[in-house]
Scaffold this active site. Structure first.
Site, short mmCIF file in Angstrom:
data_model
loop_
_atom_site.label_atom_id
_atom_site.label_comp_id
_atom_site.label_asym_id
_atom_site.label_seq_id
_atom_site.Cartn_x
_atom_site.Cartn_y
_atom_site.Cartn_z
N ASP A 90 30.50 -11.11 -40.34
CA ASP A 90 31.82 -11.51 -39.85
C ASP A 90 32.53 -12.25 -40.97
OD1 ASP A 90 34.00 -11.77 -38.22
OD2 ASP A 90 33.00 -12.92 -36.65
N CYS A 277 7.78 -12.60 -20.54
CA CYS A 277 7.67 -12.61 -22.00
C CYS A 277 6.44 -13.41 -22.45
CB CYS A 277 8.96 -13.12 -22.65
SG CYS A 277 9.06 -14.90 -22.93
N CYS A 280 6.57 -17.26 -21.95
CA CYS A 280 6.48 -17.72 -20.55
C CYS A 280 5.13 -17.46 -19.93
CB CYS A 280 7.58 -17.07 -19.73
SG CYS A 280 9.21 -17.55 -20.32
N1 GUN Z 1 33.86 -13.79 -33.27
C1 GUN Z 1 34.25 -14.12 -32.02
N2 GUN Z 1 35.53 -13.74 -31.81
C2 GUN Z 1 35.96 -13.15 -32.95
C3 GUN Z 1 37.19 -12.54 -33.33
O1 GUN Z 1 38.17 -12.46 -32.59
N3 GUN Z 1 37.25 -12.03 -34.60
C4 GUN Z 1 36.17 -12.08 -35.46
N4 GUN Z 1 36.29 -11.55 -36.68
N5 GUN Z 1 35.02 -12.65 -35.11
C5 GUN Z 1 34.91 -13.17 -33.87
ZN ZN Z 2 10.22 -15.73 -21.07
#
Ligand code: GUN
Ligand code: ZN
EC number: 2.4.2.48
Length: 483
Positions: A90, A277, A280
């Site tokens: 991101d 899991c 747990c």
């Molecule tokens: N992560 C959570 N929301 C967003 C968003 O609107 N844009 C981007 N690039 N990352 C995010």
């Molecule tokens: Zn668990």
């Protein structure tokens, strides 16, 4: 660009598919766990062993850390994180939504994401918060679209994605979806939905996601940015979301919260660990509470539960039982139920993608009457050929003097006996009839009558339904005295 998406199975607007990124394949729906290099609770290697095929990390965090920046450039992200699957990065837009500004330009982040070997590159879109007015949403959407075009012009060979923004305005979301589609993206994340989910605004979430989907092509893989808790995945998948990225497994672990598919529990209030899991089954609730590595153990459990829910959804799509799963999950919280009802309000547009035949149909309550299959039945029932005098018989028994005998099964309606074994009539399991179901079935009778205005209709029913039937099907003769 070498991102492609192939749809393999469908249910409602949800799909099981394959996202191919360079030479790697991700089965969808998929969960991309959020990896923060500063908080290595669960290592990417462990995630890979749990079946994770793709993860997401924040290029902005790597860029701002001297140690990580240099290593990522020298060794590449896959080396630093020790992960062979798909890594999406991101851009820092999320920080933009939290802090209001970031110290990076669109071009800088795009260059950096490629320099560290990201498989999926995100431009610096602007997440418009839900309280923003229309003018601001329009202005910020224009900037986002400008940055997406700039990204394509600067890096035509990068695996870029096209984020869809537009605030809470459905028409802007649809326009944004169409604009991203026109630029040729095979992968579109829907942004700025985190504040909606955090505040349980699921009705608006459904509105904006469906609006974005209207603008996008059904062939495009759709990612829901920052989603979320596993209790909402089924709802999101039913709308046609294919990928999620979630930090919830780690954020909740930090707060001592134990994720289940239908909500979270405070570890301090748990007497039992109701989950299969490894964590747990290897300790008691008390031992987990007191463990030195409690946060890590909780994160492992949370991630396990989250991944299992995604697998359950993929299975439900292949079984044609996604509506049942959505219904079950959305009863976990009244606001999720609001979202579910909003989804049902859009059943007519969802019906176009929904398969015409499924393995089974289970009635789960009044919401079921508004499902795509019921709506479709009411649309096609008019094609049933009938004679001049038609009897719709609730108990299947004939009455002399009619040339057409139709059976009746709510919530669908009238059907000829030859269709008794076909979907949905034959594959549906319904409980004892109630008003809601019979009313829905009567809508089917009305459709049939509208298609055959020249015919005369009578309905043979038990006296308990007579008044309701008279109300719902004006113009039909009700033969309840003869029952
Ligand atoms: N992560 C959570 N929301 C967003 C968003 O609107 N844009 C981007 N690039 N990352 C995010
Ligand atoms: Zn668990």
């Amino acid at each position: 660009m070498t991102i492609t998406f192939e749809v393999i199975h469908k249910d409602i607007a949800g799909r099981v598919g394959k996202l191919r990124v360079n030479d790697k394949t991700v089965r969808t729906p998929a969960l991309l766990p959020v990896v923060n290099p500063h908080l290595p609770l669960v290592t990417p290697r462990e995630m890979q062993e749990m079946g994770v095929e793709a993860l997401i990390t924040n290029a902005y965090i790597f860029r701002r850390s001297e140690a990580y920046r240099d290593r990522a450039i020298a060794e590449g992200l896959h080396g630093v994180l020790d992960f062979d699957g798909v890594i999406m990065t991101d851009s820092g837009s999320f920080q933009l939504s939290v802090y209001g500004e970031v110290e990076v330009s669109n071009q800088d982040t795009l260059e950096f994401q490629q320099a560290i070997g990201s498989d999926i590159v995100v431009p610096l879109d602007i997440p418009t918060p839900p309280d923003a007015g229309r003018e601001r949403a329009e202005r910020e959407l224009a900037v986002t679209m400008e940055r997406i075009r700039e990204a394509q012009a600067l890096f035509p060979d990068a695996n870029l994605v096209g984020p869809v923004q537009g605030g809470i305005f459905p028409d802007l979301r649809e326009e944004a979806g169409r604009a991203v589609q026109d630029l040729g993206f095979a992968f579109a994340p829907i942004g700025a939905v985190v504040p909606l989910m955090e505040n349980y605004r699921y009705r608006e979430l459904v509105e904006v996601v469906l609006a974005a989907k209207r603008g996008l092509s059904p062939a495009t893989a759709v990612h829901l940015f920052g989603a979320g808790h596993p209790s909402m995945f089924a709802l999101a998948v039913a709308m046609g979301c294919d990928l999620f990225d979630s930090a919830a497994y780690a954020l909740f672990a930090r707060e001592g919260r134990y994720i289940t598919p239908h909500g979270s529990l405070k570890i301090d209030e748990l007497a039992e660990l109701p989950c299969p899991c490894r964590v747990c089954r290897s300790m008691t609730a008390d031992e987990l509470r007191k463990a030195d590595d409690r946060e890590r153990l909780l994160a492992l459990h949370n991630l396990h539960v989250t991944l299992a829910e995604i697998a359950r959804i993929r299975q439900a799509i292949q079984d044609g039982t996604l509506w049942e799963l959505v219904d079950e999950r959305c009863r976990s919280h009244p606001r999720l139920l609001d979202g579910y009802r909003e989804l049902l309000a859009h059943a007519a547009e969802l019906e176009r993608d929904d398969p015409v035949s499924k393995r089974r149909f289970f009635y789960r309550g009044s919401e079921t009457c508004r499902r795509t299959e019921v709506l479709r039945f009411h649309e096609v029932v008019g094609r049933i050929p009938v004679g001049e005098r038609v009897l719709v018989s609730f108990d299947g028994k004939a009455v002399p003097g009619f040339d057409t005998l139709l059976n009746f099964k709510p919530p669908f309606g009238p059907y000829p006996v030859e269709l008794a074994e076909t979907f949905p009539v034959g594959q549906s399991e319904v409980p004892g009839w109630d008003d809601e179901m019979v009313r829905s079935g009567c809508a089917g009778i009305r459709s049939l009558m509208e298609a055959h205005p020249e015919s005369r209709f009578a309905i043979r029913c038990d006296p308990v339904w007579a008044r309701l039937v008279l109300e719902e099907v004006p113009g039909a003769e009700v033969l309840h005295e003869q029952v």
